[in-house]
Design a protein around this motif. Structure first.
Motif, PDB file in Angstrom:
ATOM      1  N   SER A  73       5.649   2.568   8.877  1.00  0.00           N
ATOM      2  CA  SER A  73       4.262   2.749   8.314  1.00  0.00           C
ATOM      3  C   SER A  73       4.156   4.163   8.446  1.00  0.00           C
ATOM      4  CB  SER A  73       3.112   2.290   9.122  1.00  0.00           C
ATOM      5  OG  SER A  73       1.782   2.397   8.541  1.00  0.00           O
ATOM      6  N   ALA A  81       0.856  -1.173   0.092  1.00  0.00           N
ATOM      7  CA  ALA A  81       0.110  -0.030   0.012  1.00  0.00           C
ATOM      8  C   ALA A  81       1.068   1.087  -0.060  1.00  0.00           C
ATOM      9  CB  ALA A  81      -0.791  -0.081   1.051  1.00  0.00           C
ATOM     10  N   PHE A  82       2.071   1.334  -0.708  1.00  0.00           N
ATOM     11  CA  PHE A  82       2.861   2.369  -1.041  1.00  0.00           C
ATOM     12  C   PHE A  82       2.879   2.704  -2.356  1.00  0.00           C
ATOM     13  CE2 PHE A  82       6.946   4.321  -1.302  1.00  0.00           C
ATOM     14  CZ  PHE A  82       7.072   5.090   0.056  1.00  0.00           C
ATOM     15  N   ARG A 103       0.588   6.857   0.730  1.00  0.00           N
ATOM     16  CA  ARG A 103      -0.200   5.483   0.908  1.00  0.00           C
ATOM     17  C   ARG A 103      -0.767   5.539  -0.622  1.00  0.00           C
ATOM     18  NH1 ARG A 103      -5.274   3.603   1.036  1.00  0.00           N
ATOM     19  NH2 ARG A 103      -5.575   1.461   2.222  1.00  0.00           N
ATOM     20  N   SER A 104      -0.714   4.266  -1.130  1.00  0.00           N
ATOM     21  CA  SER A 104      -1.399   3.629  -2.481  1.00  0.00           C
ATOM     22  C   SER A 104      -2.798   4.076  -2.514  1.00  0.00           C
ATOM     23  CB  SER A 104      -1.169   2.438  -2.703  1.00  0.00           C
ATOM     24  OG  SER A 104      -1.587   2.130  -4.242  1.00  0.00           O
ATOM     25  N   PRO A 141      -0.368   1.109   4.979  1.00  0.00           N
ATOM     26  CA  PRO A 141       0.950   1.158   4.199  1.00  0.00           C
ATOM     27  C   PRO A 141       1.897   0.647   5.206  1.00  0.00           C
ATOM     28  CG  PRO A 141       0.163   3.334   5.040  1.00  0.00           C
ATOM     29  CD  PRO A 141      -0.874   2.500   5.263  1.00  0.00           C
TER      30      PRO A 141
END
Length: 1021
Positions: free
Chosen positions: A95, A10-11, A67-68, A77
């Motif tokens: 995170s 999630a990055f 964050r993605s 993330p």
């Protein structure tokens, strides 16, 4: 420092967890990180930097959104990076701060999750936690690597674009970057501190100089004041510092000393004159005192004679008063027994009258018949009254209790009635609640059925909105892509034409090089090629051939370079526009907008119906829960009210029975009174009267006994005094005012006689032997006035002389003080002036002023030394990349009035000339920039303590190289692998994919990017 493993979730563009094994890639030493634009190549480098330092490089940190957007909303993330430093191995998990949907609000609001960090070390086969705080972990990693984030991004991740700009930059721009890398702020602090020290030293010197001048001005003022007061007699000597020069004249302290000696001489003469005037003043005052004494003594003798005659005349009036005081004194000896007997007789009469009145009041009381059988007081009467009073007091408390019990009975009956009414109301409420519960249960079942489709309707709306947005954006994106493609084609054609024109001019100039050299030959001057001084056949241009100048060739080269940059920009824009249009078409962007709008409206209406039903269902369920709770509470309240009503009725009946028993008991204790209070009041009053009568009778008896005793003592005291009775004593006594008046007048007469006798003795003793004490000659007042004038004149002359002495002494003392102060001030000023001059010289030097011919500041000098090291390190690699042709050379020469120290040139071994770095071609600039980046990395690495960098990344830029240059650059990069170093090249150039077998590929998709890496033939995802 070596990076072993990287995990991302999630990055950036990576939605799902991606794992990169750098150890596996590092077995080949050199690997390629490639992928299309926007796939996430830079995000891999950002993830490494964020894991180690908690922040991404450069301007990207300002965005703060890491964050993605492709990841699930509830997925956190996370970055995991495993690395080693020396023999120690670590793992850091970070995170960033992010917003997750709130669970209780159904996703309509968000909750902020704070940044988290975990640093662990691999010790004895197990991971041991080192820190879980963001700042502590970042600090420890910085100490482990020996580099801060800025140095890390310059040493481990070489940004080619920045160093191409650095290569062509001016001195100011280079200074800014070098300051960031080498941290020369401490030298700027030294410059600022020297400036502050100079200001402070100058201020102290000026203050000391001002004190010296102030002392001179005070001395000058003192001398001028003295001469003004003394007149012109001493005005010939000039004051110190008052000549043509300022107060700080040469040797002013010697001038002060000369004037002080003059003052001392004048003061000595003034003291001698003062002593003579003192003798004359004493003689005049002594003569005046003798005349005043003779006159005072004669006047006093005359007054004494008058006072003695007056005293003898007053004696006839004083004699009767003295006799009356003697008789009074005899009567006063027995006054005490007389006064005591008279007072006792008065007390006895008063107390007997009071005893009779108290007994009369007692016998007239309403209770006298019940307790008195005769006018006399019986024994034990007070005790009998006390017992009856105690019984009446108890009856009074019983009366109060009877009233309380009656009130209690009424209150309990009222409470019981109210409780039974509340129980009846609760029964009616229970019936209504049960009916409402049955109705709401049926409605809840229907609402639950309608709300079941809410999730499906929400998904339909999201899909319809995405489709409508794609259709709306696709048309403009397609037009933009077509225009960008056309612009790129035109830019490519322009670049090719201009590059061909420049190459033609360059070839022509090379062909004309011999003729150009021949044009510069001179007779008997050596040839720059062969060294001969004879030139028999100098080369010439062909017929009709025009010479190509260096300026024309350089201008054509610059035009080709600008065209190349325009073509690259147009090509990148066309590629990005095509990718955007293709992505929109893949999401349905070429569909019918009308159909998409109808589908979106229908989906939103269905979702609204489902949401309304869900809201109503939630309210209904809440109401049913409330009804259940209210039913239980109402039933419990009804039962409790019935129980409490029965208890209240029982308490009322008990109170009424207790009140009846107490009424019978109180009636027996009243003895005919209407109430117990009246009985208590009567008994209390009667007991008080009985005690008062008994006390009054006892006091009267005691007073009579005392009177008899005092009368006997009075008869004894009168015997032998000459007084027959107490009445004679009272007659002989004087009242206080008369006695005090007689006594005062007698004492005053006697005291006057004593004073007159003393005055007579004094006059007799002070009179000369040949002078009669009865009369003496009194000096005349005019003689005394004349003597007083002579004494005052002598006193005035002496005071004037004393004032002059004090003035001279004060001036001499002040001048001595000024001399000492001036010497101290001059002694203090010399070292302060030397320190100020030294600091001025040093400050001018470090600031690039004064005798600093290079006009180079201290911080610039340090940076120039660093730049010289960087140029030397970069030349080693640039020589390998260019076959030994080029070298980077540091220059500290000035350009006009600008400061020197940060110049950078390229040396061409083919021509033996030094030229500006801006003259390099695109490929040459890339090689020079790469060599400069690697050289700077080496110097920063040494600056950071010789840290061993085992993992290195080189960013984009290989597309500008021809085949031969690319081969040379690759050979130089292969050399970076010496000692086990792993080198990652970031590029999307197709030829690089063919040359490097180990590759880390970034694949871009609609749901986020993924990573795969190939090792030779195998391709791993």
């Amino acid at each position: 420092m070596r990076i072993h493993r990287l995990e991302m979730q999630a990055f950036g563009p990576f939605a799902d967890r991606q794992v990169i094994d750098f150890d596996q890639l590092g077995e080949h030493g050199l690997f390629l990180l490639n992928g299309p634009t926007g796939a996430g190549k830079t995000s891999v480098l950002d993830a490494i930097c964020f894991a180690l330092y908690g922040a991404v490089p450069g301007a990207r940190q300002q965005a703060r959104r890491l964050r993605s957007d492709h990841a699930d909303p509830q997925t956190a993330p996370e970055i995991v990076c495993e690395f080693s430093s020396g023999t120690r191995r670590f793992e850091v998990v970070r995170s960033p701060q992010w917003e997750r949907p709130a669970k209780r609000a159904g996703g309509r609001s968000t909750v902020t999750e704070q940044a988290k960090t975990l640093l662990r070390e691999y010790v004895d086969g197990a991971w041991v936690e080192k820190s879980s705080r963001n700042d502590e972990a970042s600090t420890e990693i910085t100490e482990l690597l020996g580099m801060n984030r800025e140095q890390f991004t310059r040493v481990v991740m070489l940004p080619q674009g920045d160093f191409a700009a650095f290569l062509r930059a001016d001195a100011a721009s280079r200074e800014q970057l070098l300051q960031q890398l080498f941290g020369t702020s401490r030298f700027e602090d030294i410059e600022r501190q020297l400036k502050l020290d100079l200001a402070a030293a100058t201020e102290r010197f000026d203050a000391a100089q001002a004190r010296s001048e102030h002392v001179l001005r005070r001395a000058d003022d003192e001398i001028r004041r003295y001469r003004t007061e003394q007149g012109a007699e001493s005005g010939d000597s000039p004051a110190p510092g008052s000549g043509q020069d300022s107060p700080a004249a040469d040797r002013p302290e010697e001038e002060i000393a000369v004037f002080r000696a003059e003052l001392d001489s004048r003061a000595a003469a003034a003291r001698k004159e003062l002593d003579e005037l003192g003798t004359e003043r004493e003689r005049a005052e002594r003569q005046l005192h003798e005349l005043e004494h003779r006159r005072a003594r004669g006047l006093a003798l005359q007054q004494l004679v008058r006072d003695e005659n007056e005293h003898r005349r007053a004696e006839a009036e004083i004699a009767p008063r003295r006799a009356a005081l003697q008789v009074h004194a005899a009567a006063a000896a027995v006054e005490g027994p007389v006064r005591a007997a008279d007072a006792a007789a008065q007390r006895t009469e008063t107390r007997r009258t009071a005893a009779a009145a108290a007994l009369t009041e007692l016998t007239e009381h309403a209770l006298a018949e019940e307790y008195l059988s005769s006018p006399e007081l019986p024994e034990g009467l007070e005790a009998l009254i006390g017992a009856d009073l105690a019984a009446a007091t108890a009856a009074l408390e019983d009366e109060k209790r009877i009233g309380e019990l009656r009130v209690l009975a009424r209150d309990e009956e009222t409470a019981a009635a109210g409780l039974r009414e509340r129980a009846e109301a609760a029964a009616a409420r229970l019936e209504a609640l049960r009916a409402e519960e049955t109705s709401l249960a049926g409605a809840a079942a229907e609402l639950e059925r309608l709300a079941a489709d809410q999730e499906r309707a929400g998904s339909d709306v999201a899909r319809a909105e995405e489709l409508a947005a794609a259709i709306a954006a696709y048309a403009s994106a397609r037009e933009h892509a077509e225009a960008a493609d056309a612009a790129a084609a035109q830019a490519r054609q322009e670049y090719q034409d201009l590059r061909e024109a420049w190459q033609d001019l360059l070839q022509a100039r090379l062909d004309q090089a011999a003729a150009e050299l021949a044009a510069g030959l001179a007779e008997d001057a050596p040839c720059p090629v062969c060294g001969g001084v004879e030139h028999p056949h100098p080369a010439t241009l062909g017929d009709g051939e025009a010479a190509v100048t260096r300026e024309e060739e350089q201008a054509a080269k610059a035009e080709a370079g600008r065209a190349e940059e325009a073509f690259e920009a147009a090509r990148r824009e066309a590629g990005a526009a095509a990718e955007e249009a293709a992505g929109l078409r893949a999401r349905g962007g070429d569909g019918d907008p009308g159909v998409a709008a109808e589908q979106l409206a229908a989906a939103r209406a269905e979702l609204e119906r489902a949401r309304s039903a869900a809201g109503a269902l939630l309210e209904t369920r809440h109401r049913l829960e409330g009804i259940g709770e209210e039913l239980a509470a109402t039933e419990a309240g009804r039962s409790q009210a019935l129980i409490q009503a029965a208890q209240a009725e029982s308490r009322a009946e008990s109170a009424r029975a207790q009140a009846a028993d107490l009424e019978a008991k109180v009636g027996a204790a009243l003895h005919g009174f209407a109430g117990a209070g009246e009985r208590v009041e009567a008994l209390t009053q009667f007991r008080r009267l009985a005690a008062a009568a008994r006390e009054a009778r006892a006091a009267a008896d005691a007073a009579g006994e005392e009177l008899d005793r005092l009368l006997r003592e009075l008869d004894t005291a009168l015997a032998g005094t000459g007084f027959a009775s107490a009445a004679d004593v009272r007659e002989a006594l004087l009242d206080p005012e008369t006695r005090d008046a007689y006594d005062h007048s007698v004492q005053e007469w006697e005291e006057t006689g004593r004073r007159l006798a003393l005055r007579r003795e004094g006059q007799d003793a002070s009179a000369p032997e040949d002078q009669d004490t009865g009369s003496s000659a009194v000096p005349d007042e005019e003689d005394i006035a004349e003597a007083a004038e002579q004494a005052a004149a002598a006193r005035k002359e002496q005071e004037d002389a004393a004032l002059l002495v004090r003035l001279l002494d004060g001036s001499a003392v002040r001048l001595s003080e000024y001399s000492a102060e001036l010497a101290a001030a001059l002694e203090e000023t010399a070292p302060l002036r030397a320190r100020r001059d030294l600091l001025q010289s040093v400050t001018d030097t470090v600031r690039g002023a004064g005798e600093n011919t290079y006009k180079m500041t201290l911080s610039t000098y340090v940076l120039a030394a660093r730049l010289e090291q960087v140029a030397a390190a970069a030349t080693e690699r640039l020589a390998a990349m260019t076959g030994g042709r080029y070298a980077l050379v540091h220059s500290d020469s000035k350009s006009g009035n600008r400061k020197a120290g940060l110049g950078l040139h390229v040396a061409d071994e083919w021509t033996g000339q030094r030229r500006d770095t801006s003259t390099l071609s695109g490929g040459e600039s890339f090689m020079a920039s790469l060599a400069l980046a690697l050289g700077l990395a080496d110097v920063v690495q040494q600056e950071a303590g010789g840290v061993n960098i085992e993992t290195l990344f080189v960013d984009e830029g290989f597309g500008s190289l021809d085949d031969q240059s690319l081969e040379q650059v690759m050979d130089a990069l292969e050399g970076l692998r010496d000692g086990g170093r792993v080198v990652g090249l970031v590029s999307h150039v197709g030829e690089m994919k063919q040359r490097i077998p180990a590759q880390l590929q970034i694949l871009k998709g609609r749901n986020g990017s993924t990573i795969r890496y190939s090792l030779g033939e195998a391709v791993l995802r």
